[in-house]
Scaffold this motif. Sequence first.
Motif, PDB file in Angstrom:
ATOM      1  N   HIS A  32       9.407  20.467   4.225  1.00 43.63           N
ATOM      2  CA  HIS A  32       8.982  21.094   2.970  1.00 43.63           C
ATOM      3  C   HIS A  32       9.257  20.258   1.721  1.00 43.63           C
ATOM      4  O   HIS A  32       8.838  20.627   0.629  1.00 43.63           O
ATOM      5  N   CYS A  33       9.954  19.153   1.863  1.00 42.21           N
ATOM      6  CA  CYS A  33      10.224  18.361   0.657  1.00 42.21           C
ATOM      7  C   CYS A  33       8.929  17.691   0.193  1.00 42.21           C
ATOM      8  O   CYS A  33       8.028  17.395   0.977  1.00 42.21           O
ATOM      9  N   ASN A  34       8.834  17.493  -1.112  1.00 36.79           N
ATOM     10  CA  ASN A  34       7.696  16.740  -1.660  1.00 36.79           C
ATOM     11  C   ASN A  34       8.212  15.810  -2.757  1.00 36.79           C
ATOM     12  O   ASN A  34       9.428  15.620  -2.897  1.00 36.79           O
ATOM     13  N   GLU A  35       7.303  15.226  -3.517  1.00 40.02           N
ATOM     14  CA  GLU A  35       7.714  14.270  -4.557  1.00 40.02           C
ATOM     15  C   GLU A  35       7.664  14.906  -5.944  1.00 40.02           C
ATOM     16  O   GLU A  35       7.602  14.193  -6.946  1.00 40.02           O
ATOM     17  N   GLY A  36       7.674  16.243  -5.990  1.00 37.55           N
ATOM     18  CA  GLY A  36       7.646  16.929  -7.283  1.00 37.55           C
ATOM     19  C   GLY A  36       6.344  17.693  -7.464  1.00 37.55           C
ATOM     20  O   GLY A  36       5.446  17.649  -6.620  1.00 37.55           O
ATOM     21  N   GLU A  37       6.264  18.394  -8.560  1.00 39.25           N
ATOM     22  CA  GLU A  37       5.116  19.243  -8.936  1.00 39.25           C
ATOM     23  C   GLU A  37       3.777  18.553  -8.630  1.00 39.25           C
ATOM     24  O   GLU A  37       3.559  17.409  -9.027  1.00 39.25           O
TER      25      GLU A  37
END
Lengths: 177, 177
Positions: A32-37
């Motif tokens: 579920h991690c991403n690089e931000g909005e």
Amino acid sequence: MHFKMNEAIELLERTPQTLEYFLSGLSEGWLHCNEGEGTWNAIEVVEHLIEGEKNNWIPRLEFILQEISNNPFPPFDRFSHLKNMSQTSIDQKLQEFKAIRMQNISKLKSLIEPDLHLELEGSHPAFGTVKVRELLSTWVVHDLTHISQIVRVMAERYRADVGPWEEYLGILKETKH
Amino acid sequence: MHFKMNEAIELLERTPQTLEYFLSGLSEGWLHCNEGEGTWNAIEVVEHLIEGEKNNWIPRLEFILQEISNNPFPPFDRFSHLKNMSQTSIDQKLQEFKAIRMQNISKLKSLIEPDLHLELEGSHPAFGTVKVRELLSTWVVHDLTHISQIVRVMAERYRADVGPWEEYLGILKETKH
């Protein structure tokens, strides 16, 4: 120029199982991690790859082969998977991707005779004239782009954790695409 | 900060088999391509990963745990695998990487009690004070960096083949590290 059908298929057929081995069973934190909005997590990347199998590569190839190449391709919405978030698990998505990719590779082999078809042309809505060879090369590099994206997103999660080693880790210097 | 031992191990244990599935059986063209003079092909990246298993991660961890942390780590030569080019096949190298990685994960589990050891400090020859947590996080991100490198190198091979799609393919905009 390096494109060869058999070599392109080698990579196309490896992507689903490579991602399956890499992602299946991972903790939620990694999935579920991403690089931000506004950026994608690994699950959203797999959804995007499925969307491409359904609505991009083979449909565009068939469009060119049907010799209606004066008409531009129907546009492909690169963000459509975000509007239709399915509730299936990552394992189900990986299975779906593998199944549809295998079907599409079979279709590719049945549709394309390299000596005859690679230089056929279609009309891309943004670029104008494009060739079958370019479309198929792009299918391969599109896989590589998104494998790269998944590992980059995961690396980002540990940016603070690596401390001073950040300086040596090239992946933390890449920009988001 | 996100580091957790069990989550870090999830990625460390996936890397060898992910690369094995991706690289085993590929054509020479994919295995030997690089990004130009002085850059690595996929085989050289696997050799570098093996070298790290032998001489970097666990030896440095043991160095810290032996409480000789006033002495800096012995330096790790990031290019040593290029001087000792072995003649083994890619499949043999992938098996070697998998075997030594599995041994090292066992050793990691036996050496580290997360509640006790993650904040212990060592001395890096270039950075000065570093923590066990930072070393282990870096081991994970180092894997991700090199998976990313392998797919980027392969994408580069098709740079000319994709024609105008180059503009949409983020991986072709990344710089070499």
